[in-house]
Design a protein around this motif. Sequence first.
Motif, PDB file in Angstrom:
ATOM      1  N   VAL A 195      -9.168   0.482  -2.130  1.00 54.46           N
ATOM      2  CA  VAL A 195      -7.756   0.777  -1.891  1.00 54.46           C
ATOM      3  C   VAL A 195      -7.233  -0.080  -0.736  1.00 54.46           C
ATOM      4  N   VAL A 196      -8.027  -0.211   0.315  1.00 54.76           N
ATOM      5  CA  VAL A 196      -7.621  -1.051   1.450  1.00 54.76           C
ATOM      6  C   VAL A 196      -7.453  -2.502   0.994  1.00 54.76           C
ATOM      7  N   LEU A 197      -8.417  -2.997   0.234  1.00 58.93           N
ATOM      8  CA  LEU A 197      -8.336  -4.374  -0.268  1.00 58.93           C
ATOM      9  C   LEU A 197      -7.093  -4.559  -1.140  1.00 58.93           C
ATOM     10  N   ALA A 198      -6.831  -3.622  -2.021  1.00 53.26           N
ATOM     11  CA  ALA A 198      -5.650  -3.712  -2.888  1.00 53.26           C
ATOM     12  C   ALA A 198      -4.358  -3.652  -2.073  1.00 53.26           C
ATOM     13  N   CYS A 199      -4.319  -2.818  -1.049  1.00 53.73           N
ATOM     14  CA  CYS A 199      -3.123  -2.730  -0.200  1.00 53.73           C
ATOM     15  C   CYS A 199      -2.896  -4.032   0.568  1.00 53.73           C
ATOM     16  N   ALA A 200      -3.979  -4.628   1.062  1.00 57.13           N
ATOM     17  CA  ALA A 200      -3.848  -5.902   1.775  1.00 57.13           C
ATOM     18  C   ALA A 200      -3.331  -6.983   0.830  1.00 57.13           C
ATOM     19  N   ARG A 201      -3.862  -7.019  -0.376  1.00 53.40           N
ATOM     20  CA  ARG A 201      -3.410  -8.014  -1.353  1.00 53.40           C
ATOM     21  C   ARG A 201      -1.960  -7.787  -1.757  1.00 53.40           C
ATOM     22  N   ASP A 202      -1.564  -6.518  -1.899  1.00 50.62           N
ATOM     23  CA  ASP A 202      -0.171  -6.209  -2.219  1.00 50.62           C
ATOM     24  C   ASP A 202       0.749  -6.633  -1.077  1.00 50.62           C
ATOM     25  N   ALA A 203       0.314  -6.431   0.151  1.00 50.84           N
ATOM     26  CA  ALA A 203       1.124  -6.845   1.305  1.00 50.84           C
ATOM     27  C   ALA A 203       1.368  -8.351   1.279  1.00 50.84           C
TER      28      ALA A 203
ATOM     29  N   THR B 241     -17.283  -2.798   6.774  1.00 59.28           N
ATOM     30  CA  THR B 241     -17.347  -2.498   5.346  1.00 59.28           C
ATOM     31  C   THR B 241     -18.570  -3.199   4.759  1.00 59.28           C
ATOM     32  N   PRO B 242     -18.882  -2.919   3.505  1.00 62.49           N
ATOM     33  CA  PRO B 242     -19.965  -3.658   2.862  1.00 62.49           C
ATOM     34  C   PRO B 242     -19.598  -5.126   2.605  1.00 62.49           C
ATOM     35  N   ASP B 243     -18.309  -5.458   2.625  1.00 70.14           N
ATOM     36  CA  ASP B 243     -17.859  -6.815   2.345  1.00 70.14           C
ATOM     37  C   ASP B 243     -16.603  -7.122   3.164  1.00 70.14           C
ATOM     38  N   ASP B 244     -16.792  -7.344   4.461  1.00 71.19           N
ATOM     39  CA  ASP B 244     -15.666  -7.654   5.353  1.00 71.19           C
ATOM     40  C   ASP B 244     -14.950  -8.939   4.925  1.00 71.19           C
ATOM     41  N   ARG B 245     -15.690  -9.907   4.406  1.00 76.19           N
ATOM     42  CA  ARG B 245     -15.128 -11.213   4.071  1.00 76.19           C
ATOM     43  C   ARG B 245     -13.957 -11.103   3.095  1.00 76.19           C
ATOM     44  N   ARG B 246     -14.076 -10.273   2.066  1.00 74.80           N
ATOM     45  CA  ARG B 246     -12.977 -10.132   1.094  1.00 74.80           C
ATOM     46  C   ARG B 246     -11.711  -9.620   1.777  1.00 74.80           C
ATOM     47  N   LEU B 247     -11.868  -8.698   2.720  1.00 77.30           N
ATOM     48  CA  LEU B 247     -10.704  -8.197   3.454  1.00 77.30           C
ATOM     49  C   LEU B 247     -10.120  -9.290   4.341  1.00 77.30           C
ATOM     50  N   LEU B 248     -10.982  -9.956   5.088  1.00 76.63           N
ATOM     51  CA  LEU B 248     -10.525 -11.014   5.991  1.00 76.63           C
ATOM     52  C   LEU B 248      -9.817 -12.133   5.233  1.00 76.63           C
ATOM     53  N   ASP B 249     -10.307 -12.443   4.040  1.00 81.84           N
ATOM     54  CA  ASP B 249      -9.720 -13.522   3.239  1.00 81.84           C
ATOM     55  C   ASP B 249      -8.269 -13.261   2.825  1.00 81.84           C
ATOM     56  N   THR B 250      -7.825 -12.018   2.875  1.00 80.73           N
ATOM     57  CA  THR B 250      -6.421 -11.724   2.543  1.00 80.73           C
ATOM     58  C   THR B 250      -5.476 -12.228   3.624  1.00 80.73           C
ATOM     59  N   GLY B 251      -5.985 -12.405   4.822  1.00 77.64           N
ATOM     60  CA  GLY B 251      -5.128 -12.795   5.939  1.00 77.64           C
ATOM     61  C   GLY B 251      -4.335 -11.637   6.516  1.00 77.64           C
TER      62      GLY B 251
ATOM     63  N   PRO C 159       5.687  -6.699   5.889  1.00 75.03           N
ATOM     64  CA  PRO C 159       5.321  -6.807   7.305  1.00 75.03           C
ATOM     65  C   PRO C 159       4.237  -5.791   7.681  1.00 75.03           C
ATOM     66  N   LEU C 160       3.124  -5.838   6.959  1.00 73.57           N
ATOM     67  CA  LEU C 160       1.997  -4.942   7.200  1.00 73.57           C
ATOM     68  C   LEU C 160       0.792  -5.747   7.635  1.00 73.57           C
ATOM     69  N   GLU C 161       0.142  -5.235   8.654  1.00 73.42           N
ATOM     70  CA  GLU C 161      -1.092  -5.817   9.154  1.00 73.42           C
ATOM     71  C   GLU C 161      -2.074  -4.659   9.304  1.00 73.42           C
ATOM     72  N   PHE C 162      -3.278  -4.823   8.788  1.00 67.20           N
ATOM     73  CA  PHE C 162      -4.308  -3.799   8.881  1.00 67.20           C
ATOM     74  C   PHE C 162      -5.387  -4.265   9.841  1.00 67.20           C
ATOM     75  N   VAL C 163      -5.873  -3.342  10.659  1.00 65.84           N
ATOM     76  CA  VAL C 163      -7.013  -3.650  11.516  1.00 65.84           C
ATOM     77  C   VAL C 163      -8.048  -2.553  11.312  1.00 65.84           C
ATOM     78  N   LEU C 164      -9.252  -2.971  11.003  1.00 63.55           N
ATOM     79  CA  LEU C 164     -10.341  -2.033  10.770  1.00 63.55           C
ATOM     80  C   LEU C 164     -11.220  -1.977  12.002  1.00 63.55           C
ATOM     81  N   VAL C 165     -11.202  -0.834  12.654  1.00 72.25           N
ATOM     82  CA  VAL C 165     -12.131  -0.594  13.760  1.00 72.25           C
ATOM     83  C   VAL C 165     -13.373  -0.015  13.105  1.00 72.25           C
ATOM     84  N   GLY C 166     -14.285  -0.895  12.779  1.00 70.63           N
ATOM     85  CA  GLY C 166     -15.479  -0.521  12.054  1.00 70.63           C
ATOM     86  C   GLY C 166     -15.926  -1.671  11.185  1.00 70.63           C
TER      87      GLY C 166
END
Length: 137
Positions: free
Chosen positions: A16-24, A39-49, A30-37
């Motif tokens: 859901v987080v990945l999909a929300c980042a991609r939708d943004a 995931t099993p695959d941080d790279r996919r999240l980071l790649d969204t920018g 004007p959404l920016e997500f920061v994960l304090v923690g």
Amino acid sequence: RVCIVGGIGPEKGYDVVLACARDAVLRNLPLEFVLVGHTPDDRRLLDTGRVAVTGTYREGEGETLVREQQADIAWLPSLWPETWCFTLGVAWRAGLKAAVFDIGAQAERVKATGQGWVLPLGLPVQAINNTLLAVEP
């Protein structure tokens, strides 16, 4: 700026987080997500920018790390009914109200305290992002 706290695997809402980042990105929101923690695959999240990841933290460091992110709200995207939700307390102690799905202890605690927003479980990604943008911290 939306802060997500904890170890976020599939049951905690990773997809859901990945999909929300991609939708943004797609809708140029004007959404920016920061994960304090982590995931099993941080790279996919980071790649969204649109997602930053602080990495694993030790007990007692969570509140400080959450505060340092200068987020407007917390979002705990867990998709399963937790019995307590430790990270909700971390977010609250750091001074943030939290958006949660209407399931388990996290929803019960938010409803009881009014310290956040309860979203319907299964809400479409676009509606999640629209809600995160619309809430008043």
